[in-house]
Design a protein around this motif. Structure first.
Motif, PDB file in Angstrom:
ATOM      1  N   ASP A  14       0.933  -1.145   0.155  1.00  0.00           N
ATOM      2  CA  ASP A  14       0.111  -0.071   0.114  1.00  0.00           C
ATOM      3  C   ASP A  14       1.039   1.138   0.131  1.00  0.00           C
ATOM      4  O   ASP A  14       1.527   1.356   0.815  1.00  0.00           O
ATOM      5  N   LEU A  15       0.682   2.174  -0.913  1.00  0.00           N
ATOM      6  CA  LEU A  15       1.091   3.475  -1.004  1.00  0.00           C
ATOM      7  C   LEU A  15       0.648   4.614  -0.018  1.00  0.00           C
ATOM      8  O   LEU A  15       0.969   5.690   0.035  1.00  0.00           O
ATOM      9  N   VAL A  16      -0.728   4.166   0.261  1.00  0.00           N
ATOM     10  CA  VAL A  16      -1.475   5.328   0.848  1.00  0.00           C
ATOM     11  C   VAL A  16      -1.765   6.339   0.110  1.00  0.00           C
ATOM     12  O   VAL A  16      -1.404   7.405   0.692  1.00  0.00           O
ATOM     13  N   PRO A  17      -2.310   6.019  -0.975  1.00  0.00           N
ATOM     14  CA  PRO A  17      -2.531   7.126  -1.823  1.00  0.00           C
ATOM     15  C   PRO A  17      -3.594   8.126  -1.332  1.00  0.00           C
ATOM     16  O   PRO A  17      -4.576   7.924  -0.806  1.00  0.00           O
ATOM     17  N   ASP A  26      -8.263  10.864   5.592  1.00  0.00           N
ATOM     18  CA  ASP A  26      -9.250  10.099   4.793  1.00  0.00           C
ATOM     19  C   ASP A  26      -8.216   8.712   4.069  1.00  0.00           C
ATOM     20  O   ASP A  26      -8.833   7.563   4.282  1.00  0.00           O
ATOM     21  N   ALA A  27      -7.088   8.818   3.817  1.00  0.00           N
ATOM     22  CA  ALA A  27      -6.078   8.049   3.041  1.00  0.00           C
ATOM     23  C   ALA A  27      -5.951   6.976   4.160  1.00  0.00           C
ATOM     24  O   ALA A  27      -5.682   5.850   3.951  1.00  0.00           O
ATOM     25  N   ALA A  49       4.602   1.159   1.653  1.00  0.00           N
ATOM     26  CA  ALA A  49       5.887   1.682   1.061  1.00  0.00           C
ATOM     27  C   ALA A  49       6.152   3.246   1.512  1.00  0.00           C
ATOM     28  O   ALA A  49       5.271   3.838   2.075  1.00  0.00           O
ATOM     29  N   GLU A  50       7.374   3.143   1.692  1.00  0.00           N
ATOM     30  CA  GLU A  50       7.967   4.610   2.267  1.00  0.00           C
ATOM     31  C   GLU A  50       7.966   5.391   1.028  1.00  0.00           C
ATOM     32  O   GLU A  50       8.750   5.113   0.148  1.00  0.00           O
ATOM     33  N   MET A  54       5.651  13.779  -1.636  1.00  0.00           N
ATOM     34  CA  MET A  54       4.877  13.545  -2.561  1.00  0.00           C
ATOM     35  C   MET A  54       3.406  13.832  -2.014  1.00  0.00           C
ATOM     36  O   MET A  54       2.932  13.194  -1.149  1.00  0.00           O
ATOM     37  N   ALA A  55       2.783  14.986  -2.509  1.00  0.00           N
ATOM     38  CA  ALA A  55       1.369  15.296  -2.100  1.00  0.00           C
ATOM     39  C   ALA A  55       0.530  14.247  -2.121  1.00  0.00           C
ATOM     40  O   ALA A  55      -0.433  14.278  -1.183  1.00  0.00           O
ATOM     41  N   GLY A  56       0.423  13.407  -3.125  1.00  0.00           N
ATOM     42  CA  GLY A  56      -0.438  12.110  -3.218  1.00  0.00           C
ATOM     43  C   GLY A  56      -0.320  11.105  -2.449  1.00  0.00           C
ATOM     44  O   GLY A  56      -0.975  10.120  -2.602  1.00  0.00           O
ATOM     45  N   ILE A  57       0.756  10.992  -1.753  1.00  0.00           N
ATOM     46  CA  ILE A  57       1.033   9.637  -1.161  1.00  0.00           C
ATOM     47  C   ILE A  57       1.267  10.059   0.450  1.00  0.00           C
ATOM     48  O   ILE A  57       1.900  11.087   0.859  1.00  0.00           O
TER      49      ILE A  57
END
Length: 115
Positions: A14-17, A26-27, A49-50, A54-57
């Protein structure tokens, strides 16, 4: 010799998008729900994943996320898809994951990387 599908160990990374228009909170909630669902489906591992800057992760604090997911599940192994050692003092990583391993015996995995 081929294995039956039920005999294959499945894992999830999981990248936690962070979805558009949603928050980091929420993510994190979606990741916990996903881990709980993966556990119900019989997955063996749930890795995070580390990634940084990155604003979207939302997976930059891997040890914290591992504890969050392990605390919200019962049996699935939880770990890092790669803590990047150049970004962290090795002793800090060892202490954090050692503590998690004591809190959740037999359920914590530590993957390391060099970024």
């Amino acid at each position: 010799m081929s294995k039956a599908l039920k005999d294959i160990a499945f894992s999830m990374l999981d990248l936690v998008p962070v979805r558009e228009g949603r928050s980091v909170a929420d993510a994190l909630a979606v990741s916990l729900q996903t881990a709980q669902h993966a556990e119900r489906l019989g997955f063996t591992r749930y890795w995070l994943a580390e990634h940084h800057n990155m604003a979207g992760i939302a997976s930059s604090a891997t040890a914290v996320l591992v504890g969050h997911i392990a605390g919200g599940t019962q049996r699935i192994r939880v770990g890092s898809g790669g803590v990047m050692l150049p970004n962290h003092p090795p002793l800090t990583v060892a202490e954090a994951f050692g503590t998690l391993a004591e809190l959740y015996p037999g359920r914590i995995d530590l993957g390391l990387g060099r970024a």
